[in-house]
Design an enzyme around this catalytic site. Sequence first.
Site, PDB file in Angstrom:
ATOM      1  N   SER A   1      13.431  67.488  30.314  1.00 51.70           N
ATOM      2  CA  SER A   1      12.679  66.978  29.551  1.00 51.70           C
ATOM      3  C   SER A   1      11.706  67.720  29.186  1.00 51.70           C
ATOM      4  CB  SER A   1      12.532  65.361  30.008  1.00 51.70           C
ATOM      5  OG  SER A   1      11.696  65.521  31.014  1.00 51.70           O
TER       6      SER A   1
ATOM      7  N   HIS B   1      17.368  62.420  33.386  1.00 47.42           N
ATOM      8  CA  HIS B   1      17.762  62.687  34.845  1.00 47.42           C
ATOM      9  C   HIS B   1      18.842  61.857  35.548  1.00 47.42           C
ATOM     10  CE1 HIS B   1      13.327  64.447  35.269  1.00 47.42           C
ATOM     11  NE2 HIS B   1      14.282  65.159  34.537  1.00 47.42           N
TER      12      HIS B   1
ATOM     13  N   GLU C   1      10.991  58.277  35.600  1.00 44.86           N
ATOM     14  CA  GLU C   1      10.781  58.198  37.052  1.00 44.86           C
ATOM     15  C   GLU C   1      10.070  57.002  37.547  1.00 44.86           C
ATOM     16  OE1 GLU C   1       8.832  62.072  37.656  1.00 44.86           O
ATOM     17  OE2 GLU C   1      10.029  63.135  36.353  1.00 44.86           O
TER      18      GLU C   1
ATOM     19  N   GLU D   1      16.708  64.335  40.639  1.00 45.43           N
ATOM     20  CA  GLU D   1      15.370  64.586  41.651  1.00 45.43           C
ATOM     21  C   GLU D   1      15.717  63.880  42.761  1.00 45.43           C
ATOM     22  OE1 GLU D   1      11.723  64.000  39.673  1.00 45.43           O
ATOM     23  OE2 GLU D   1      12.210  65.724  38.214  1.00 45.43           O
TER      24      GLU D   1
ATOM     25  N   ASP E   1       6.712  57.775  35.355  1.00 46.70           N
ATOM     26  CA  ASP E   1       6.702  59.031  34.453  1.00 46.70           C
ATOM     27  C   ASP E   1       7.776  58.518  33.300  1.00 46.70           C
ATOM     28  OD1 ASP E   1       6.690  61.093  32.647  1.00 46.70           O
ATOM     29  OD2 ASP E   1       7.702  62.476  34.141  1.00 46.70           O
TER      30      ASP E   1
ATOM     31  N   GLU F   1       2.651  58.611  33.405  1.00 50.21           N
ATOM     32  CA  GLU F   1       2.840  59.876  32.632  1.00 50.21           C
ATOM     33  C   GLU F   1       3.670  59.752  31.485  1.00 50.21           C
ATOM     34  OE1 GLU F   1       4.148  62.645  35.716  1.00 50.21           O
ATOM     35  OE2 GLU F   1       4.944  63.876  34.229  1.00 50.21           O
TER      36      GLU F   1
ATOM     37  N   ASP G   1       2.005  65.476  30.502  1.00 48.09           N
ATOM     38  CA  ASP G   1       2.954  66.377  31.127  1.00 48.09           C
ATOM     39  C   ASP G   1       3.282  67.249  29.817  1.00 48.09           C
ATOM     40  OD1 ASP G   1       4.820  67.904  32.015  1.00 48.09           O
ATOM     41  OD2 ASP G   1       6.155  66.278  32.604  1.00 48.09           O
TER      42      ASP G   1
ATOM     43  N   LYS H   1       2.816  72.619  35.995  1.00 49.02           N
ATOM     44  CA  LYS H   1       4.209  73.363  36.174  1.00 49.02           C
ATOM     45  C   LYS H   1       4.069  74.706  35.709  1.00 49.02           C
ATOM     46  CE  LYS H   1       6.945  69.025  35.092  1.00 49.02           C
ATOM     47  NZ  LYS H   1       7.427  68.323  34.021  1.00 49.02           N
TER      48      LYS H   1
ATOM     49  N   HIS I   1       7.218  69.839  40.689  1.00 47.51           N
ATOM     50  CA  HIS I   1       8.156  70.612  40.720  1.00 47.51           C
ATOM     51  C   HIS I   1       9.073  70.391  39.180  1.00 47.51           C
ATOM     52  CE1 HIS I   1      10.900  66.611  41.499  1.00 47.51           C
ATOM     53  NE2 HIS I   1       9.842  66.510  40.778  1.00 47.51           N
TER      54      HIS I   1
ATOM     55  N   LYS J   1       4.125  66.229  42.891  1.00 47.06           N
ATOM     56  CA  LYS J   1       5.535  65.691  42.459  1.00 47.06           C
ATOM     57  C   LYS J   1       6.346  66.555  42.914  1.00 47.06           C
ATOM     58  CE  LYS J   1       6.371  63.968  38.586  1.00 47.06           C
ATOM     59  NZ  LYS J   1       6.301  63.720  36.940  1.00 47.06           N
TER      60      LYS J   1
HETATM   61  P1  PGA Z   1      11.727  67.876  33.759  1.00 44.86           P
HETATM   62  O1  PGA Z   1      11.235  66.478  34.052  1.00 44.86           O
HETATM   63  O2  PGA Z   1      11.642  68.710  35.065  1.00 44.86           O
HETATM   64  O3  PGA Z   1      13.263  67.782  33.521  1.00 44.86           O
HETATM   65  O4  PGA Z   1      11.209  68.369  32.644  1.00 44.86           O
HETATM   66  C1  PGA Z   1       9.991  66.257  35.192  1.00 44.86           C
HETATM   67  C2  PGA Z   1       8.992  65.726  34.406  1.00 44.86           C
HETATM   68  O5  PGA Z   1       9.059  65.182  33.167  1.00 44.86           O
HETATM   69  O6  PGA Z   1       7.871  65.459  35.148  1.00 44.86           O
HETATM   70 ZN    ZN Z   2       6.940  64.296  33.186  1.00 45.12          ZN
END
Ligand code: PGA
Ligand code: ZN
Length: 429
Positions: free
Chosen positions: A47, A159, A168, A211, A248, A289, A316, A341, A369, A392
């Site tokens: 995402s 996910h 999440e 995850e 999230d 988030e 994010d 990230k 991650h 995370k």
């Molecule tokens: P992604 O999702 O690693 O699939 O982008 C993680 C997040 O949105 O925090």
């Molecule tokens: Zn996110």
Amino acid sequence: MVPTSRYSIRYVKALQVLDSRGDPTVEVHVVTEGGGFGRGIAPAGASRGHREAVEARDGGRAYGGRGVLKAVEAVNKYIAPAILGADASNFREVDRRMIQLDGTPNKSRLGANATTATSLAVVSAAASTAGQPLFEFLGGRRARTLPVPMMNVINGGVHAGNELAFQEFMVLPVGASTFSEALRVGVEVYKSLREYLKRTYGIGAVNVGDEGGFAPPMRMVREALEALVRAVEAAGYRVGSDVVLALDVAASQLYRDGSYWVDGARLGADELLELYVRLVEEFPVVSIEDPFSEEDAGYFRKLREALRGRALVIGDDLTVTNAKLVELHVAEGRVDGAIIKVNQVGTLTEAEEAIETLRKLGKKAVVSHRSGESEDTAIAHIAVAYEIGLIKCGAPARGERTSKYNELLRIEDYLSGDARYPGFRVLQL
Ligand code: PGA
Ligand code: ZN
């Protein structure tokens, strides 16, 4: 001739390996004159934000088009000659050479997977040359704060193969006094959640998502939050003090033609905002988030105003580890913090700039991650090095997730009595 030092890079080589989804990814090896060795592996998101640095994928038939041999070639043919002989301990200069060589605003020439793996390999080789763990090399002796884990124990969105809209559902063991105690609490809650889901929804409910969190056949976000509350209580902990919750939403994924699909219904941004306020009133949710799509950035601010500090609003996909975007969205009053990230921006140096920007503005950073991960443990070190306080890295299950938790246990052990765990304090505005 420039004299070579122990830190001079003498070898750079990339190869194609696999990530946790079985997709190819880039691994880079770096060796210094002093014999230091570093390895970096690029993760991959599912995402993604529109303004993220872009990864290079081969297309074609092999691996369904997901191969990364072009990115591997970018490292071996273009990046390696540009950084051989450079001083690995001055990794910001090495990153700068890569940024220049790429020359695009989003790493689209070399590929952010190529630059991310190289950047992490270079700094790891420098730490190895210094004979130090990465966190200490980056953060010095003052770096001793272990992060509060935001453990993603129920997976939805892109996910998971269920109908949960939000991506999440996380538990944060904030009442613990050490990192290892926090991890134990998280594991106990994860196990008790498994029992609750099996009892309530049947054995199929304990299959896991990308995850490592469970992907139960739920439809309503309230059901998932309810399950977390039950699991925390059944594990013998107090919800709201020992363990708090976080979401999230990854709302860009729910956004179609100006509205959001949540709980099987179509919601306008105002209705979604009302839902968040009610959820924060009903459950100890301390952080949300990406509550709205990037296109609805103005609603981030409206939500912050409605929540009045009762929960953090975190960017994010909105902020994509980009210092300029972080600065913009903080100035517009849209976020209390942002996710970090490395592969969203493509180098550790640029991720560091986003962290520094957040710190300067008094906002939170959360190192993270991706849903496609590997055994690479750099983010555990980054969390401690920059005293970020929040990480995370998924559920406490599946090797690509436990590799980070285990590395944090090693760091805590290495620091022995000096390690600190911030607990609830880290959430205070
Ligand atoms: P992604 O999702 O690693 O699939 O982008 C993680 C997040 O949105 O925090
Ligand atoms: Zn996110």
